[in-house]
Write a protein that holds these residues in place. Structure first.
Motif, mmCIF file in Angstrom:
data_model
loop_
_atom_site.group_PDB
_atom_site.id
_atom_site.type_symbol
_atom_site.label_atom_id
_atom_site.label_comp_id
_atom_site.label_asym_id
_atom_site.label_seq_id
_atom_site.Cartn_x
_atom_site.Cartn_y
_atom_site.Cartn_z
ATOM 1 N N ASP A 165 0.810 -1.222 0.000
ATOM 2 C CA ASP A 165 0.000 0.000 0.000
ATOM 3 C C ASP A 165 0.839 1.266 0.000
ATOM 4 N N ASP A 166 2.118 1.142 0.319
ATOM 5 C CA ASP A 166 3.001 2.313 0.309
ATOM 6 C C ASP A 166 3.565 2.609 -1.092
ATOM 7 N N MET A 167 3.418 1.662 -2.039
ATOM 8 C CA MET A 167 4.081 1.757 -3.329
ATOM 9 C C MET A 167 3.121 2.244 -4.412
ATOM 10 N N VAL A 168 3.685 2.828 -5.442
ATOM 11 C CA VAL A 168 2.926 3.192 -6.635
ATOM 12 C C VAL A 168 3.800 2.870 -7.840
ATOM 13 N N ILE A 169 3.202 2.264 -8.868
ATOM 14 C CA ILE A 169 3.921 1.877 -10.080
ATOM 15 C C ILE A 169 4.078 3.093 -10.988
ATOM 16 N N CYS A 170 5.268 3.230 -11.575
ATOM 17 C CA CYS A 170 5.589 4.365 -12.432
ATOM 18 C C CYS A 170 6.101 3.869 -13.783
ATOM 19 N N PRO A 171 5.980 4.667 -14.841
ATOM 20 C CA PRO A 171 6.528 4.300 -16.145
ATOM 21 C C PRO A 171 8.017 4.630 -16.243
ATOM 22 N N GLY A 172 8.820 3.959 -15.425
ATOM 23 C CA GLY A 172 10.267 4.174 -15.440
ATOM 24 C C GLY A 172 10.745 4.966 -14.245
ATOM 25 N N GLY A 173 12.052 4.810 -13.950
ATOM 26 C CA GLY A 173 12.631 5.480 -12.793
ATOM 27 C C GLY A 173 12.666 6.986 -12.922
ATOM 28 N N GLN A 174 12.872 7.499 -14.133
ATOM 29 C CA GLN A 174 12.921 8.952 -14.313
ATOM 30 C C GLN A 174 11.575 9.577 -13.957
ATOM 31 N N ALA A 175 10.489 8.911 -14.355
ATOM 32 C CA ALA A 175 9.160 9.421 -14.005
ATOM 33 C C ALA A 175 8.952 9.380 -12.501
ATOM 34 N N TYR A 302 11.654 5.380 -1.357
ATOM 35 C CA TYR A 302 12.362 4.317 -2.084
ATOM 36 C C TYR A 302 11.934 4.280 -3.548
ATOM 37 N N LEU A 303 12.930 4.298 -4.439
ATOM 38 C CA LEU A 303 12.687 4.255 -5.885
ATOM 39 C C LEU A 303 13.452 3.085 -6.473
ATOM 40 N N ARG A 304 12.738 2.207 -7.171
ATOM 41 C CA ARG A 304 13.367 1.030 -7.784
ATOM 42 C C ARG A 304 12.859 0.883 -9.218
ATOM 43 N N SER A 305 13.794 0.831 -10.158
ATOM 44 C CA SER A 305 13.449 0.657 -11.566
ATOM 45 C C SER A 305 13.975 -0.675 -12.070
ATOM 46 N N LEU A 306 13.255 -1.269 -13.027
ATOM 47 C CA LEU A 306 13.700 -2.505 -13.671
ATOM 48 C C LEU A 306 14.275 -2.256 -15.056
ATOM 49 N N THR A 307 14.207 -1.024 -15.535
ATOM 50 C CA THR A 307 14.613 -0.730 -16.903
ATOM 51 C C THR A 307 16.098 -0.980 -17.117
ATOM 52 N N LYS A 308 16.937 -0.516 -16.197
ATOM 53 C CA LYS A 308 18.388 -0.615 -16.385
ATOM 54 C C LYS A 308 18.850 -2.067 -16.445
ATOM 55 N N ARG A 315 9.549 -0.015 -19.331
ATOM 56 C CA ARG A 315 9.449 1.210 -18.545
ATOM 57 C C ARG A 315 8.541 0.948 -17.342
ATOM 58 N N VAL A 316 9.085 0.230 -16.376
ATOM 59 C CA VAL A 316 8.333 -0.090 -15.165
ATOM 60 C C VAL A 316 9.232 0.138 -13.961
ATOM 61 N N ALA A 317 8.737 0.901 -13.012
ATOM 62 C CA ALA A 317 9.442 1.177 -11.760
ATOM 63 C C ALA A 317 8.388 1.338 -10.675
ATOM 64 N N ALA A 318 8.851 1.498 -9.445
ATOM 65 C CA ALA A 318 7.942 1.774 -8.331
ATOM 66 C C ALA A 318 8.613 2.745 -7.391
ATOM 67 N N ILE A 319 7.797 3.590 -6.793
ATOM 68 C CA ILE A 319 8.293 4.511 -5.774
ATOM 69 C C ILE A 319 7.360 4.396 -4.580
ATOM 70 N N LEU A 344 1.686 -4.223 -19.655
ATOM 71 C CA LEU A 344 3.088 -4.095 -19.278
ATOM 72 C C LEU A 344 3.293 -4.474 -17.811
ATOM 73 N N GLN A 345 2.366 -4.069 -16.946
ATOM 74 C CA GLN A 345 2.475 -4.457 -15.543
ATOM 75 C C GLN A 345 2.373 -5.971 -15.383
ATOM 76 N N GLN A 346 1.412 -6.591 -16.083
ATOM 77 C CA GLN A 346 1.228 -8.029 -15.937
ATOM 78 C C GLN A 346 2.434 -8.789 -16.468
ATOM 79 N N ALA A 347 2.973 -8.344 -17.615
ATOM 80 C CA ALA A 347 4.148 -9.015 -18.171
ATOM 81 C C ALA A 347 5.345 -8.869 -17.238
ATOM 82 N N THR A 348 5.482 -7.715 -16.619
ATOM 83 C CA THR A 348 6.584 -7.504 -15.677
ATOM 84 C C THR A 348 6.472 -8.443 -14.487
ATOM 85 N N LEU A 349 5.274 -8.534 -13.924
ATOM 86 C CA LEU A 349 5.079 -9.406 -12.770
ATOM 87 C C LEU A 349 5.372 -10.857 -13.136
#
Length: 464
Positions: A165-175, A302-308, A315-319, A344-349
């Protein structure tokens, strides 16, 4: 007879005539062209149709073929008014465009922040996305903050300090970073950063109207004493930090500094934005846990991206953050783009929950180690004066100090002329750099090209 060649001869003949004739001039007839080029009437007609389609020739029924009048071109639009309306260019934009530019054909890339295509798990990602796209539910609107199961995965990766509940999905770490800076500050506020630090953070902070103050870092990461002094002097309430394999300098925050950094942030009543972009890029040993894992009072964002660690297209990250800060992050993300695409979220998971994820991380570690060693070997062979640098235990880059007096920007330009793309160190500093550097990336080119890349860089350095 080769009709293809005959048609090309007719086309070139007519092009030459059109180039020197005035509009409306009659061109040779089909019969004349047939005899001149020993081509069939069908071939000649085909050539004429091609030039008609290009607007060079006009065919008039029963009269023949004529040079077409040039098309009317309206005057060039006057866009100069935008210079006044837009005002000055935001700092950092040109550097970001250069950082993301694709290398010219034939150049060897020792720059950029994404994995070489050979290191990307494209097949596994493609298969996961195909399966997700076939499920109609993935195309429906989900929670604005993102899928709960994907948020739970990111929360587990952050340690015990955060929940789904603390997290939100973002379209990449830069976002995600842009969201954090806008949600947790107002224009005119001060942002503390490591020096040097991620170029994208500097550009985003400046675009948000923040005053950026650098804090010295060394081989053990940011210096806690200098961080505490910077908080006291500026009154800042926000500190951006990459504790693991920091980009560009590669340092990891040493164990004996972690508690002191956390104490400096707590004493200032501030937030620490932890950019954990390199969690999956560790080469030697095991990475320490995120700072967010030991943050009882909600100071770490906390910011974590999977793109790199996967591919530029993922383009999936979470903050995430606890308390009112987390609520502000979720609201800011909602204002930006409502939600990240469901497939994209489902494929990432699916990807990170499958055995393919562990296999990819193991293979990536081996490949990055080989590329890092190939670059170091090439430096020792061709540029030994640049080889005695701290070797990062992970990430994608070597932070290479240049001889005193070297123009790093000029060297990067000279290297590009030699066919190797490198990035100067100057843009990674929020203030004057203490010494010239290059950021050399070993993740974007195969190991067999490293020797030639450094050979070209050596020629450029000698020419500067």
């Amino acid at each position: 007879m080769n009709h293809g060649n005959a048609a090309e001869r007719v086309v070139q003949d007519l092009r030459g005539l059109v180039a020197v004739a005035a509009p409306g001039t009659r061109l040779p007839s089909v019969r004349d062209l047939t005899a001149r080029h020993q081509a069939s009437p069908v071939t000649v007609a085909q050539a004429i149709r091609q030039l008609v389609a290009e607007g060079l020739v006009e065919a008039r029924s029963g009269k023949g073929t004529f040079v077409a009048a040039p098309p009317h071109r309206p005057p060039a639009p006057d866009l100069s008014w935008q210079t006044v309306a837009l005002g000055p260019r935001r700092p950092g934009e040109e550097e970001m465009q250069a950082l993301l530019a694709l290398p010219p054909s034939g150049a060897i890339p020792l720059s950029g922040g994404y994995l070489d295509a050979d290191l990307q798990p494209a097949a596994a990602l493609g298969a996961a996305l195909t399966r997700a796209a076939r499920q109609s539910a993935s195309w429906q609107r989900g929670p604005a903050e993102g899928r709960e199961d994907l948020r739970a995965w990111f929360a587990r990766e952050a340690g015990a300090g955060l929940r789904a509940d603390d997290m939100v999905i973002c379209p990449g770490g830069q976002a995600g970073l842009s969201t954090a800076l806008r949600a947790l500050s107002t224009p005119g506020d001060t942002l503390l950063v490591e020096s040097p630090t991620y170029l994208g953070a500097l550009a985003t902070a400046q675009a948000a109207g923040l005053r950026v103050v650098p804090v010295p870092a060394d081989a053990d990461g940011v210096r806690p004493d200098q961080l505490a002094a910077a908080f006291a002097r500026t009154g800042a309430r926000l500190f951006y930090c990459q504790p693991l394999h920091a980009n560009p300098h590669g340092a990891t925050l040493a164990a004996h500094r972690r508690a002191r950094v956390a104490e400096a942030v707590r004493a200032a009543g501030a937030f620490l934005i932890e950019d954990d972009y390199a969690r999956d890029l560790t080469i030697d040993g095991e990475p320490p846990p995120p700072l967010a894992a030991d943050d009882p009072d909600g100071h770490v964002v906390y910011l974590r991206s999977l793109t790199k660690s996967t591919a530029p297209g993922l383009r999936v990250a979470a903050i995430g953050a606890r308390g009112p800060a987390g609520a502000r992050l979720r609201t800011a993300r909602l204002r930006d783009d409502l939600f990240v695409a469901g497939p994209l979220q489902q494929a990432t998971l699916e990807f990170v929950s499958a055995p393919a994820w562990a296999r990819h991380r193991r293979a990536l570690r081996t490949a990055l180690r080989a590329r890092r060693e190939a670059l170091l070997t090439a430096l020792r062979r061709h540029l030994p004066e640049l080889a005695e640098q701290p070797v990062p235990r992970g990430g994608m880059h070597l932070w290479t100090r240049l001889p005193e007096g070297t123009d790093d920007v000029g060297l990067a330009t000279a290297a590009a002329a030699e066919g190797v793309v490198v990035f100067p160190g100057r843009p990674w500093y929020a203030a004057e750099p203490p010494a010239p550097h290059l950021r050399l990336s070993y993740a974007a080119a195969p190991p067999e090209l490293m020797d030639e890349a450094v050979r070209r860089l050596a020629r450029a350095l000698r020419a500067c």
